[in-house]
Design a protein around this motif. Structure first.
Motif, PDB file in Angstrom:
ATOM      1  N   GLY A  70     -22.358  14.813  33.614  1.00 15.87           N
ATOM      2  CA  GLY A  70     -23.381  15.992  34.282  1.00 15.87           C
ATOM      3  C   GLY A  70     -23.933  16.676  32.448  1.00 15.87           C
ATOM      4  O   GLY A  70     -23.189  16.204  31.489  1.00 15.87           O
ATOM      5  N   SER A  71     -25.335  16.697  32.283  1.00 19.26           N
ATOM      6  CA  SER A  71     -25.774  17.649  31.730  1.00 19.26           C
ATOM      7  C   SER A  71     -23.960  18.602  31.172  1.00 19.26           C
ATOM      8  O   SER A  71     -24.244  19.302  31.134  1.00 19.26           O
ATOM      9  CB  SER A  71     -26.932  18.329  31.714  1.00 19.26           C
ATOM     10  N   GLY A  72     -24.584  18.651  29.548  1.00 19.67           N
ATOM     11  CA  GLY A  72     -23.753  19.332  28.853  1.00 19.67           C
ATOM     12  C   GLY A  72     -22.643  18.849  29.042  1.00 19.67           C
ATOM     13  O   GLY A  72     -21.420  20.145  28.475  1.00 19.67           O
ATOM     14  N   GLY A  73     -22.044  18.054  29.907  1.00 18.77           N
ATOM     15  CA  GLY A  73     -20.619  18.638  30.034  1.00 18.77           C
ATOM     16  C   GLY A  73     -19.736  17.112  29.285  1.00 18.77           C
ATOM     17  O   GLY A  73     -20.609  17.389  27.917  1.00 18.77           O
ATOM     18  N   ARG A  74     -18.272  17.439  29.046  1.00 12.83           N
ATOM     19  CA  ARG A  74     -17.199  16.834  28.132  1.00 12.83           C
ATOM     20  C   ARG A  74     -16.605  16.120  28.587  1.00 12.83           C
ATOM     21  O   ARG A  74     -15.991  16.204  30.027  1.00 12.83           O
ATOM     22  CB  ARG A  74     -16.385  18.484  28.320  1.00 12.83           C
ATOM     23  N   GLU A  93     -26.970  15.290  22.581  1.00 14.14           N
ATOM     24  CA  GLU A  93     -26.315  17.189  22.356  1.00 14.14           C
ATOM     25  C   GLU A  93     -25.966  17.728  24.021  1.00 14.14           C
ATOM     26  O   GLU A  93     -26.246  17.860  24.371  1.00 14.14           O
ATOM     27  CB  GLU A  93     -27.375  17.352  21.983  1.00 14.14           C
ATOM     28  N   GLU A  94     -26.251  16.593  24.882  1.00 15.66           N
ATOM     29  CA  GLU A  94     -25.961  16.646  26.301  1.00 15.66           C
ATOM     30  C   GLU A  94     -24.942  16.170  26.876  1.00 15.66           C
ATOM     31  O   GLU A  94     -24.630  16.576  28.186  1.00 15.66           O
ATOM     32  CB  GLU A  94     -27.002  15.592  27.173  1.00 15.66           C
ATOM     33  N   PHE A  95     -23.811  15.834  26.290  1.00 19.27           N
ATOM     34  CA  PHE A  95     -22.415  15.442  26.487  1.00 19.27           C
ATOM     35  C   PHE A  95     -21.606  15.529  25.266  1.00 19.27           C
ATOM     36  O   PHE A  95     -21.643  15.829  24.127  1.00 19.27           O
ATOM     37  CB  PHE A  95     -22.389  14.173  26.720  1.00 19.27           C
ATOM     38  N   SER A  96     -20.177  15.787  24.924  1.00 18.80           N
ATOM     39  CA  SER A  96     -19.236  15.522  23.693  1.00 18.80           C
ATOM     40  C   SER A  96     -17.616  14.850  24.814  1.00 18.80           C
ATOM     41  O   SER A  96     -18.111  14.774  26.027  1.00 18.80           O
ATOM     42  CB  SER A  96     -18.606  17.452  23.916  1.00 18.80           C
ATOM     43  N   ALA A  97     -17.309  14.228  23.675  1.00 22.43           N
ATOM     44  CA  ALA A  97     -16.298  13.370  24.285  1.00 22.43           C
ATOM     45  C   ALA A  97     -14.833  13.458  23.442  1.00 22.43           C
ATOM     46  O   ALA A  97     -15.105  13.952  22.102  1.00 22.43           O
ATOM     47  CB  ALA A  97     -16.797  11.946  23.498  1.00 22.43           C
ATOM     48  N   ILE A  98     -14.288  13.558  24.221  1.00 22.03           N
ATOM     49  CA  ILE A  98     -12.787  13.356  23.143  1.00 22.03           C
ATOM     50  C   ILE A  98     -12.073  12.747  23.018  1.00 22.03           C
ATOM     51  O   ILE A  98     -12.109  11.587  24.181  1.00 22.03           O
ATOM     52  CB  ILE A  98     -11.978  15.090  23.284  1.00 22.03           C
TER      53      ILE A  98
END
Length: 214
Positions: A70-74, A93-98
């Motif tokens: 989803g929007s802003g999801g990690r 800029e709508e998600f991040s990933a590790i």
């Protein structure tokens, strides 16, 4: 079967192997052009049971992860560096990933990288908090009850709910028991053929049950 049949079968196997090598060479050339996040920019280490997804599979799984998070999801990628790499290619800029990974070569990805050993599933970096990820995608390196059971502890620790698991079809019953996931219709592929049938599983209604769009 006569000798000519044997020759045809052998030729087909050689042709398939040649095609695989051709596609791998093409992928390596693309990586050499400076894309640090290219799938295949880090060579597979078979001693660590590493088998990278095809570019198409990595793309499909990355897109599924973005939508499910989803929007802003990690998004946490556990032992799935090729999906992490594809996510970084698609990054906005709508998600991040590790990336949680045993292979320290991936520490080149800086603060997104967290060393991870499935043998110590809850011995995690202090920056990895409980229920801190909107989706966790995991690919246990070994088809064993021990490996999946231990990695499942990490998955459940990190996820707020959504789980995308990639593993062998033979693990279906155990995966359902441990993570309440169901097998998807989507058939993932690797750069190199695997001896075991490989599948994806989710614990939510997934786009991976829809036909591929070509």
């Amino acid at each position: 079967m006569n000798d000519s049949d044997d020759d045809d079968t052998q030729l087909s196997a050689h042709t398939l192997a040649a095609l695989q090598e051709f596609y791998l060479d093409q992928q390596k050339k693309q990586c050499a052009e400076g894309n640090n996040y290219c799938v295949g920019s880090v060579e597979e280490n078979w001693q660590l049971s590493q088998f990278w997804y095809s570019d198409e599979t990595a793309q499909r799984l990355a897109q599924e992860a973005i939508e499910a998070a989803g929007s802003g999801g990690r998004i946490a990628c556990i032992s799935v560096p090729s999906v992490y790499q594809k996510l970084k290619q698609l990054w906005n800029e709508e998600f991040s990933a590790i990336l949680l990974e045993y292979d320290r070569r991936f520490s080149a990805y800086g603060k997104d990288f967290y060393f991870y050993d499935y043998n110590s599933p809850l011995d995690l970096h202090e920056g990895l908090h409980p229920q801190s990820c909107d989706l966790v995608i995991a690919d246990p390196p070994y088809l064993s009850e021990e490996c999946l059971s231990k990695m499942a502890l990490t998955v459940k620790y990190l996820t707020k709910g959504n789980i995308l698991l990639c593993t062998g079809a033979v693990m279906e019953d155990l995966a359902a028991k441990l993570l309440s996931v169901k097998m998807c219709k989507f058939l993932p592929e690797h750069n190199r053929n695997l001896a075991n049938e490989f599948r994806c599983y989710t614990n939510y209604t997934s786009g991976l049950d829809l036909p591929s769009v070509h």
